[in-house]
Design a protein around this motif. Structure first.
Motif, PDB file in Angstrom:
ATOM      1  N   GLU A  34       0.869  -1.128  -0.059  1.00 35.32           N
ATOM      2  CA  GLU A  34       0.010   0.002  -0.077  1.00 35.32           C
ATOM      3  C   GLU A  34       0.827   1.201  -0.081  1.00 35.32           C
ATOM      4  O   GLU A  34       2.082   1.270   0.539  1.00 35.32           O
ATOM      5  N   ASN A  35       0.362   2.183  -0.584  1.00 38.00           N
ATOM      6  CA  ASN A  35       0.967   3.646  -0.353  1.00 38.00           C
ATOM      7  C   ASN A  35       0.879   4.008   1.077  1.00 38.00           C
ATOM      8  O   ASN A  35      -0.201   3.842   1.656  1.00 38.00           O
ATOM      9  N   ARG A  36       2.014   4.680   1.688  1.00 42.05           N
ATOM     10  CA  ARG A  36       2.224   4.563   3.022  1.00 42.05           C
ATOM     11  C   ARG A  36       1.062   5.556   3.581  1.00 42.05           C
ATOM     12  O   ARG A  36       0.458   5.271   4.585  1.00 42.05           O
ATOM     13  N   GLU A  37       1.064   6.609   2.976  1.00 48.35           N
ATOM     14  CA  GLU A  37       0.354   7.763   3.439  1.00 48.35           C
ATOM     15  C   GLU A  37      -1.293   7.401   3.313  1.00 48.35           C
ATOM     16  O   GLU A  37      -1.942   7.559   4.338  1.00 48.35           O
ATOM     17  N   CYS A  38      -1.494   6.786   2.414  1.00 42.67           N
ATOM     18  CA  CYS A  38      -2.913   6.115   2.152  1.00 42.67           C
ATOM     19  C   CYS A  38      -3.307   5.203   3.157  1.00 42.67           C
ATOM     20  O   CYS A  38      -4.250   5.118   3.830  1.00 42.67           O
ATOM     21  N   ALA A  39      -2.266   4.355   3.391  1.00 42.25           N
ATOM     22  CA  ALA A  39      -2.537   3.316   4.436  1.00 42.25           C
ATOM     23  C   ALA A  39      -2.992   3.805   5.597  1.00 42.25           C
ATOM     24  O   ALA A  39      -3.776   3.100   6.594  1.00 42.25           O
ATOM     25  N   GLU A  40      -2.108   4.903   6.128  1.00 44.02           N
ATOM     26  CA  GLU A  40      -2.241   5.547   7.442  1.00 44.02           C
ATOM     27  C   GLU A  40      -3.583   6.170   7.563  1.00 44.02           C
ATOM     28  O   GLU A  40      -4.426   6.105   8.476  1.00 44.02           O
ATOM     29  N   ILE A  41      -3.984   6.791   6.576  1.00 42.42           N
ATOM     30  CA  ILE A  41      -5.122   7.690   6.463  1.00 42.42           C
ATOM     31  C   ILE A  41      -6.310   6.499   6.587  1.00 42.42           C
ATOM     32  O   ILE A  41      -7.239   6.622   7.415  1.00 42.42           O
ATOM     33  N   LYS A  42      -6.133   5.352   5.917  1.00 39.80           N
ATOM     34  CA  LYS A  42      -7.337   4.419   5.928  1.00 39.80           C
ATOM     35  C   LYS A  42      -7.582   3.867   7.321  1.00 39.80           C
ATOM     36  O   LYS A  42      -8.570   3.402   7.921  1.00 39.80           O
ATOM     37  N   ARG A  43      -6.279   3.593   7.885  1.00 35.51           N
ATOM     38  CA  ARG A  43      -6.557   2.916   9.330  1.00 35.51           C
ATOM     39  C   ARG A  43      -6.918   3.991  10.364  1.00 35.51           C
ATOM     40  O   ARG A  43      -7.654   3.635  11.244  1.00 35.51           O
ATOM     41  N   TYR A  44      -6.619   5.197   9.951  1.00 40.48           N
ATOM     42  CA  TYR A  44      -6.948   6.218  10.942  1.00 40.48           C
ATOM     43  C   TYR A  44      -8.668   6.208  11.088  1.00 40.48           C
ATOM     44  O   TYR A  44      -9.347   6.432  11.775  1.00 40.48           O
ATOM     45  N   ILE A  45      -9.145   6.108   9.573  1.00 39.06           N
ATOM     46  CA  ILE A  45     -10.611   6.291   9.292  1.00 39.06           C
ATOM     47  C   ILE A  45     -11.112   4.941  10.092  1.00 39.06           C
ATOM     48  O   ILE A  45     -12.078   5.054  10.544  1.00 39.06           O
ATOM     49  N   ASP A  46     -10.547   4.019   9.719  1.00 40.25           N
ATOM     50  CA  ASP A  46     -11.016   2.418  10.648  1.00 40.25           C
ATOM     51  C   ASP A  46     -11.235   2.575  12.005  1.00 40.25           C
ATOM     52  O   ASP A  46     -12.040   1.978  12.464  1.00 40.25           O
ATOM     53  N   THR A  47     -10.407   3.363  12.573  1.00 42.22           N
ATOM     54  CA  THR A  47     -10.299   3.510  14.131  1.00 42.22           C
ATOM     55  C   THR A  47     -11.209   4.641  14.444  1.00 42.22           C
ATOM     56  O   THR A  47     -11.554   4.691  15.549  1.00 42.22           O
ATOM     57  N   ASN A  48     -11.220   5.647  13.824  1.00 35.46           N
ATOM     58  CA  ASN A  48     -12.010   6.935  14.500  1.00 35.46           C
ATOM     59  C   ASN A  48     -13.091   7.456  13.426  1.00 35.46           C
ATOM     60  O   ASN A  48     -13.225   8.822  13.675  1.00 35.46           O
ATOM     61  N   TYR A  49     -13.801   6.515  12.958  1.00 33.03           N
ATOM     62  CA  TYR A  49     -14.893   6.620  11.954  1.00 33.03           C
ATOM     63  C   TYR A  49     -15.813   7.793  12.482  1.00 33.03           C
ATOM     64  O   TYR A  49     -16.722   8.303  12.251  1.00 33.03           O
ATOM     65  N   ARG A  50     -15.934   7.662  13.988  1.00 36.10           N
ATOM     66  CA  ARG A  50     -16.910   8.404  14.664  1.00 36.10           C
ATOM     67  C   ARG A  50     -16.761   9.754  14.991  1.00 36.10           C
ATOM     68  O   ARG A  50     -17.663  10.486  15.369  1.00 36.10           O
TER      69      ARG A  50
END
Length: 287
Positions: A171-187
């Motif tokens: 994965e693109n590193r920046e995109c992977a970090e953003i995706k995981r952030y969304i997965d964890t903080n979507y509320r």
């Protein structure tokens, strides 16, 4: 005088084949729910305290302190916590490798690392500190510490693991970090500007890169994560639409209903009715 001298042979390090994408420390709150998802990278979860379960490929497994959960790329999983003893863990995302588990063909494993607790704890603490302070050269230090951790895992006779290069696209590193952030903080209240600021990227570039990486824009991905979680709440709780909307970060109940209908083809109330009548399978309950 007594001297012990050891010659060190310099074998090529395997670092060109793998890379640390992210490291984070999480502790579940009483209102936390998580939806099953996959990653293009390998994830290592080390349980620090508390108790819970991992939902992996349709199966539930108990986890406790000193358990190391290893999930290879594209394996569906999520973490579940017990409210009485909130689960606390450190997770590493690593691209470029898969983990093999002795004679097992499964793409995941839960290993008890009680004998390696002191070493693993010290390494993970250093990794978190380096990533948090982000001083000059921290990326190199984190990569080196990851390599030491992986070598210790392979070296341990009690764990019986091996590493191999993965054929899964990194994965693109920046995109992977953003995706995981969304997965964890979507509320939370999340905007494209906020995500771009976190990634230190222009928001238009981030949106284009994320779309190219995952075939969906970051904001649409955020909406889908919220909708998936709303299906659990609609199927397993008595929360009103207003409560579900507020819990998941939608700006209003009407906007939540609009997004849900667009994604599922029916209204939230109709979805809830069908689940209760058995016309749709209920989302898995958290235990």
């Amino acid at each position: 005088m007594s001297t012990a001298r050891f010659a060190i042979s310099h074998a090529p390090a395997p670092r060109e084949s793998f890379r640390l994408l992210y490291i984070s420390k999480s502790r579940f709150g009483g209102d936390w729910n998580s939806t099953a998802h996959t990653h293009a990278c390998t994830e290592l979860f080390y349980c620090l305290s508390g108790e819970g379960q991992f939902f992996i490929q349709g199966q539930l497994y108990p986890v406790q302190p000193d358990d190391l959960v290893i999930v290879n790329p594209q394996v569906e999983h999520t973490e579940l916590s017990l409210n009485a003893a909130p689960l606390e863990y450190v997770v590493l995302g690593i691209s470029g490798i898969e983990v093999l588990f002795g004679s097992s063909d499964e793409p995941y494993a839960i290993l008890n690392c009680r004998e390696q607790r002191e070493r693993l704890g010290a390494l993970l603490h250093m990794l978190l500190a380096e990533a948090d302070h982000s001083l000059d050269g921290y990326e190199t230090v984190c990569q080196d510490l990851l390599e030491v951790l992986l070598i210790w895992l392979v070296r341990s006779s009690t764990l019986s693991v091996q590493l191999q290069r993965t054929t899964v696209r990194a994965e693109n590193r920046e995109c992977a970090e953003i995706k995981r952030y969304i997965d964890t903080n979507y509320r939370e209240s999340i905007t494209l500007d906020k995500l771009a600021g976190m990634a230190h990227l222009n928001k238009y570039y981030l949106s284009h890169a994320f779309q190219k990486e995952y075939g969906i824009s970051p904001i649409t991905y955020l909406s889908r994560r919220r909708i998936e979680e709303s299906k659990y709440l609609l199927g397993n709780t008595s929360h009103t639409l207003a409560q579900v909307s507020e819990l998941l970060g939608f700006s209003s109940p009407s906007y939540f209903s609009q997004c849900f209908r667009k994604a599922e083809g029916i209204s939230p109330n109709e979805y809830r009715r069908q689940v209760r009548e058995g016309k749709r399978p209920a989302p898995p309950k958290r235990r």
